[in-house]
Design a protein around this motif. Structure first.
Motif, PDB file in Angstrom:
ATOM      1  N   VAL A  33     -25.792  55.613 -12.733  1.00 24.77           N
ATOM      2  CA  VAL A  33     -24.887  55.879 -13.857  1.00 24.77           C
ATOM      3  C   VAL A  33     -25.422  57.025 -14.713  1.00 24.77           C
ATOM      4  O   VAL A  33     -24.659  57.883 -15.169  1.00 24.77           O
ATOM      5  CB  VAL A  33     -24.674  54.605 -14.694  1.00 24.77           C
ATOM      6  N   ALA A  34     -26.729  57.067 -14.925  1.00 24.83           N
ATOM      7  CA  ALA A  34     -27.320  58.177 -15.678  1.00 24.83           C
ATOM      8  C   ALA A  34     -27.088  59.503 -14.960  1.00 24.83           C
ATOM      9  O   ALA A  34     -26.752  60.520 -15.588  1.00 24.83           O
ATOM     10  CB  ALA A  34     -28.813  57.936 -15.888  1.00 24.83           C
ATOM     11  N   ASP A  35     -27.244  59.501 -13.630  1.00 18.46           N
ATOM     12  CA  ASP A  35     -26.961  60.711 -12.854  1.00 18.46           C
ATOM     13  C   ASP A  35     -25.504  61.124 -13.006  1.00 18.46           C
ATOM     14  O   ASP A  35     -25.189  62.319 -13.142  1.00 18.46           O
ATOM     15  CB  ASP A  35     -27.266  60.476 -11.368  1.00 18.46           C
ATOM     16  N   LEU A  36     -24.604  60.154 -12.989  1.00 19.69           N
ATOM     17  CA  LEU A  36     -23.174  60.460 -13.089  1.00 19.69           C
ATOM     18  C   LEU A  36     -22.808  61.012 -14.465  1.00 19.69           C
ATOM     19  O   LEU A  36     -21.913  61.855 -14.574  1.00 19.69           O
ATOM     20  CB  LEU A  36     -22.351  59.218 -12.786  1.00 19.69           C
ATOM     21  N   ARG A  37     -23.491  60.552 -15.497  1.00 17.82           N
ATOM     22  CA  ARG A  37     -23.234  61.127 -16.828  1.00 17.82           C
ATOM     23  C   ARG A  37     -23.554  62.624 -16.825  1.00 17.82           C
ATOM     24  O   ARG A  37     -22.832  63.425 -17.423  1.00 17.82           O
ATOM     25  CB  ARG A  37     -24.070  60.408 -17.886  1.00 17.82           C
ATOM     26  N   GLY A  38     -24.639  63.002 -16.136  1.00 21.34           N
ATOM     27  CA  GLY A  38     -24.957  64.420 -16.022  1.00 21.34           C
ATOM     28  C   GLY A  38     -23.906  65.176 -15.239  1.00 21.34           C
ATOM     29  O   GLY A  38     -23.522  66.293 -15.595  1.00 21.34           O
ATOM     30  N   VAL A  39     -23.410  64.569 -14.155  1.00 18.11           N
ATOM     31  CA  VAL A  39     -22.351  65.195 -13.362  1.00 18.11           C
ATOM     32  C   VAL A  39     -21.109  65.418 -14.213  1.00 18.11           C
ATOM     33  O   VAL A  39     -20.508  66.505 -14.219  1.00 18.11           O
ATOM     34  CB  VAL A  39     -22.018  64.327 -12.133  1.00 18.11           C
ATOM     35  N   LEU A  40     -20.704  64.378 -14.974  1.00 20.92           N
ATOM     36  CA  LEU A  40     -19.463  64.455 -15.737  1.00 20.92           C
ATOM     37  C   LEU A  40     -19.585  65.366 -16.955  1.00 20.92           C
ATOM     38  O   LEU A  40     -18.574  65.841 -17.473  1.00 20.92           O
ATOM     39  CB  LEU A  40     -19.018  63.055 -16.154  1.00 20.92           C
ATOM     40  N   ALA A  41     -20.808  65.616 -17.408  1.00 18.57           N
ATOM     41  CA  ALA A  41     -20.983  66.588 -18.483  1.00 18.57           C
ATOM     42  C   ALA A  41     -20.626  67.986 -18.001  1.00 18.57           C
ATOM     43  O   ALA A  41     -20.156  68.832 -18.775  1.00 18.57           O
ATOM     44  CB  ALA A  41     -22.424  66.558 -18.997  1.00 18.57           C
ATOM     45  N   THR A  42     -20.841  68.247 -16.712  1.00 20.73           N
ATOM     46  CA  THR A  42     -20.508  69.545 -16.122  1.00 20.73           C
ATOM     47  C   THR A  42     -19.103  69.561 -15.544  1.00 20.73           C
ATOM     48  O   THR A  42     -18.399  70.574 -15.634  1.00 20.73           O
ATOM     49  CB  THR A  42     -21.517  69.872 -15.000  1.00 20.73           C
ATOM     50  N   ALA A  43     -18.689  68.450 -14.963  1.00 21.97           N
ATOM     51  CA  ALA A  43     -17.375  68.344 -14.311  1.00 21.97           C
ATOM     52  C   ALA A  43     -16.627  67.169 -14.930  1.00 21.97           C
ATOM     53  O   ALA A  43     -16.617  66.068 -14.382  1.00 21.97           O
ATOM     54  CB  ALA A  43     -17.539  68.153 -12.803  1.00 21.97           C
ATOM     55  N   PRO A  44     -16.005  67.351 -16.097  1.00 13.44           N
ATOM     56  CA  PRO A  44     -15.393  66.232 -16.816  1.00 13.44           C
ATOM     57  C   PRO A  44     -14.242  65.589 -16.055  1.00 13.44           C
ATOM     58  O   PRO A  44     -13.617  66.210 -15.189  1.00 13.44           O
ATOM     59  CB  PRO A  44     -14.914  66.875 -18.121  1.00 13.44           C
ATOM     60  N   LEU A  45     -13.992  64.338 -16.404  1.00 12.14           N
ATOM     61  CA  LEU A  45     -12.869  63.630 -15.805  1.00 12.14           C
ATOM     62  C   LEU A  45     -11.560  64.348 -16.094  1.00 12.14           C
ATOM     63  O   LEU A  45     -11.358  64.886 -17.175  1.00 12.14           O
ATOM     64  CB  LEU A  45     -12.799  62.201 -16.343  1.00 12.14           C
ATOM     65  N   PHE A  46     -10.668  64.332 -15.107  1.00 15.64           N
ATOM     66  CA  PHE A  46      -9.327  64.899 -15.288  1.00 15.64           C
ATOM     67  C   PHE A  46      -8.312  63.916 -14.730  1.00 15.64           C
ATOM     68  O   PHE A  46      -8.666  62.944 -14.056  1.00 15.64           O
ATOM     69  CB  PHE A  46      -9.221  66.271 -14.615  1.00 15.64           C
ATOM     70  N   GLN A  47      -7.039  64.163 -15.004  1.00 18.29           N
ATOM     71  CA  GLN A  47      -5.974  63.252 -14.600  1.00 18.29           C
ATOM     72  C   GLN A  47      -5.200  63.850 -13.436  1.00 18.29           C
ATOM     73  O   GLN A  47      -4.402  64.762 -13.607  1.00 18.29           O
ATOM     74  CB  GLN A  47      -5.011  62.999 -15.768  1.00 18.29           C
ATOM     75  N   PRO A  48      -5.399  63.359 -12.204  1.00 21.72           N
ATOM     76  CA  PRO A  48      -4.611  63.864 -11.084  1.00 21.72           C
ATOM     77  C   PRO A  48      -3.163  63.384 -11.181  1.00 21.72           C
ATOM     78  O   PRO A  48      -2.875  62.362 -11.818  1.00 21.72           O
ATOM     79  CB  PRO A  48      -5.312  63.276  -9.851  1.00 21.72           C
ATOM     80  N   VAL A  49      -2.239  64.123 -10.574  1.00 24.58           N
ATOM     81  CA  VAL A  49      -0.828  63.748 -10.591  1.00 24.58           C
ATOM     82  C   VAL A  49      -0.293  63.714  -9.166  1.00 24.58           C
ATOM     83  O   VAL A  49      -0.803  64.389  -8.267  1.00 24.58           O
ATOM     84  CB  VAL A  49       0.021  64.710 -11.445  1.00 24.58           C
ATOM     85  N   MET A  50       0.747  62.918  -8.967  1.00 26.46           N
ATOM     86  CA  MET A  50       1.392  62.820  -7.668  1.00 26.46           C
ATOM     87  C   MET A  50       2.177  64.104  -7.392  1.00 26.46           C
ATOM     88  O   MET A  50       2.961  64.551  -8.238  1.00 26.46           O
ATOM     89  CB  MET A  50       2.340  61.626  -7.639  1.00 26.46           C
ATOM     90  N   PRO A  51       1.970  64.728  -6.221  1.00 24.64           N
ATOM     91  CA  PRO A  51       2.642  66.008  -5.955  1.00 24.64           C
ATOM     92  C   PRO A  51       4.164  65.923  -6.000  1.00 24.64           C
ATOM     93  O   PRO A  51       4.817  66.823  -6.550  1.00 24.64           O
ATOM     94  CB  PRO A  51       2.150  66.370  -4.549  1.00 24.64           C
ATOM     95  N   ARG A  52       4.756  64.879  -5.460  1.00 27.97           N
ATOM     96  CA  ARG A  52       6.219  64.820  -5.373  1.00 27.97           C
ATOM     97  C   ARG A  52       6.877  64.559  -6.720  1.00 27.97           C
ATOM     98  O   ARG A  52       7.923  65.125  -7.027  1.00 27.97           O
ATOM     99  CB  ARG A  52       6.641  63.737  -4.381  1.00 27.97           C
ATOM    100  N   THR A  53       6.273  63.687  -7.517  1.00 31.76           N
ATOM    101  CA  THR A  53       6.905  63.255  -8.758  1.00 31.76           C
ATOM    102  C   THR A  53       6.290  63.871 -10.010  1.00 31.76           C
ATOM    103  O   THR A  53       6.928  63.869 -11.069  1.00 31.76           O
ATOM    104  CB  THR A  53       6.814  61.728  -8.883  1.00 31.76           C
ATOM    105  N   GLY A  54       5.061  64.368  -9.900  1.00 29.60           N
ATOM    106  CA  GLY A  54       4.360  64.849 -11.082  1.00 29.60           C
ATOM    107  C   GLY A  54       3.852  63.723 -11.967  1.00 29.60           C
ATOM    108  O   GLY A  54       3.323  63.961 -13.055  1.00 29.60           O
ATOM    109  N   LYS A  55       3.984  62.476 -11.491  1.00 29.73           N
ATOM    110  CA  LYS A  55       3.536  61.322 -12.269  1.00 29.73           C
ATOM    111  C   LYS A  55       2.018  61.208 -12.190  1.00 29.73           C
ATOM    112  O   LYS A  55       1.442  61.277 -11.106  1.00 29.73           O
ATOM    113  CB  LYS A  55       4.180  60.049 -11.720  1.00 29.73           C
ATOM    114  N   PRO A  56       1.349  61.031 -13.336  1.00 23.93           N
ATOM    115  CA  PRO A  56      -0.112  60.932 -13.298  1.00 23.93           C
ATOM    116  C   PRO A  56      -0.581  59.631 -12.656  1.00 23.93           C
ATOM    117  O   PRO A  56       0.058  58.588 -12.799  1.00 23.93           O
ATOM    118  CB  PRO A  56      -0.513  61.002 -14.769  1.00 23.93           C
TER     119      PRO A  56
END
Length: 211
Positions: A33-56
């Motif tokens: 989890v500590a390693d992942l905090r470092g990862v997410l500091a560089t690559a923050p969480l984002f919200q993917p969306v469905m290609p057909r509907t655009g629904k997150p």
């Protein structure tokens, strides 16, 4: 490091589907989890969306490794850069690479590690992992945080599924004939783990993308 893995395989009824319950000890989970905090500091969480509907999607996500999986109106794909920051993805933590080598000893090194954050109400519908260019290597999944109800089906949509309650530290491998099995997450059980600062679950999936 290997003595921190308790790899006691439990076959799940179809060839290539194996659960390793409590494969990661508590200290290893905390370090990861500590390693992942470092990862997410560089690559923050984002919200993917469905290609057909655009629904997150109800999950938020990020990636580490040479490639990362993204979903937007342009489709599902792997790319070498974060869709928001445009920066390269951070490297996969070495501890996860070591785990991959133990549970997928005949596969080439993983090229992507998807990081999915499930809040208490997040779900993931039944789907196949088939955006890769090769299915020779397994998908290796790591659960961290609150427990989740996981559904595993066969390679045809609409078939019977089995339910598995995944706990923090569990490792699931889908390879062989189960590599293209339909699977999803139907429920999160808040308060079943104290590993994370907030209720929810992190799911990591290590994948080989190219032959």
């Amino acid at each position: 490091m290997n003595n921190r893995f308790a790899l006691n395989p439990v076959p799940l009824g179809q060839e290539g589907a194996v659960l390793y319950p409590q494969a990661l000890d508590a200290a290893f989970q905390q370090d990861l989890v500590a390693d992942l905090r470092g990862v997410l500091a560089t690559a923050p969480l984002f919200q993917p969306v469905m290609p057909r509907t655009g629904k997150p999607l109800s999950v938020r996500m990020s990636n580490c490794g040479p490639l990362g999986w993204v979903a937007d109106k342009a489709g599902y794909r792997y790319q070498p850069n974060h869709p928001v920051t445009d920066n390269p993805w951070p490297p996969i933590p070495e501890a996860l690479t070591q785990l991959w080598r133990l549970v997928a000893p005949n596969a080439r090194e993983p090229e992507a590690c998807l990081i999915n954050w499930y809040g208490p109400n997040a779900k993931m519908g039944l789907h196949q992992d088939r955006d890769e260019q090769t299915f020779d290597a397994p998908v290796v999944s790591v659960s961290l945080g609150d427990e989740a109800l996981f559904r595993l089906g066969g390679v045809e949509r609409g078939g019977k599924t089995q339910t598995i309650r995944l706990a923090s530290g569990d490792v699931l491998v889908l390879g062989g004939k189960a590599r293209l099995a339909y699977h999803g997450v139907t429920h999160i059980y808040p308060g079943t783990s104290t590993l994370l600062d907030a209720p929810g679950r992190i799911n990591l999936t290590l994948r080989r993308v190219n032959p």
